[in-house]
Design a protein around this motif. Structure first.
Motif: not given
Length: 239
Positions: A18-35
């Protein structure tokens, strides 16, 4: 709404989508760290990793050693270039460019409505497009999009559409394409396709039907790409 009956890792996966679909996480970018993610969601590291593992296995994310986990942008031209081989005199593969010929609003037929998860007669945007190599039409494409999601395209002249449509959808409408389902079939050229491809009506053609979906699985685009059957080749290695 999240189904609380689902396992925690799956609910986590759905929230990430849902965060990707909403544009919060953009394709080609890194997601936040596991921590950072375990702290944000309040879950154990194992649960988080299982959720991310499913997204990696589905081809929506990819891990890069030492750099993190990234949102993957799929290559949607793979089917066209895998089945239709267009090369120059040196044997090098040529990549077609795209040009939109027609853009209009119409009501959805039953087939289009079914593909896009709409009701029959809902408004849709229709695009007619050609893919070309050195000015020669290689593919004839018919594309349908829900007006409710892609309304900004109605204000854009066909000549101003980008060569690559999926980045253009993202830029103009905020709609991200994350996956697609394709069906390949053999057909014959109708009058319009024959004229576009400069072949005889009734000549064999290959059609690739695609339903492109958002990262959350919502159908966003229905496309029919038709090409002359002459350069079509199918190869599979069996061992």
């Amino acid at each position: 709404m999240t189904d609380m009956r689902l396992p925690l890792y799956q609910r986590l996966r759905d929230d990430m989508l849902a965060r990707i679909a909403a544009g919060e996480w953009a394709p080609g970018t890194a997601i936040p760290t596991e921590a950072e993610l375990t702290k944000h969601y309040g879950v154990a590291m194992g649960t988080l990793r299982r959720a991310v593992d499913t997204l990696v296995q589905d081809g929506l994310m990819e891990r890069s050693q030492g750099r993190g986990t990234f949102i993957r942008r799929p290559n949607f031209d793979g089917s066209l270039f895998r089945f239709f081989r267009h090369v120059d005199d040196k044997g090098e593969r040529r990549v077609p460019t795209g040009r939109v010929l027609t853009r209009r609003e119409e009501v959805a037929s039953s087939g289009v409505a079914n593909a896009l998860g709409l009701s029959k007669n809902d408004p849709v945007i229709y695009l007619e497009r050609v893919r070309q190599i050195e000015g020669r039409n290689i593919f004839h494409e018919r594309i349908w999009l829900s007006t409710s999601r892609f309304a900004p395209l109605l204000a854009i002249a066909p000549a101003d559409f980008g060569n690559l449509l999926y980045p253009f959808y993202e830029e103009q409408c905020g709609q991200l394409i994350g996956a697609a389902q394709e069906t390949l079939s053999v057909d014959t050229a109708d009058q319009d396709t024959a004229k576009v491809l400069d072949i005889a009506p009734g000549q064999p053609v290959i059609m690739i039907e695609r339903i492109a979906k958002g990262y959350d699985g919502t159908p966003l685009e229905y496309r029919r790409s038709t090409g002359d059957a002459q350069p079509f080749r199918y190869r599979i290695d069996i061992s």
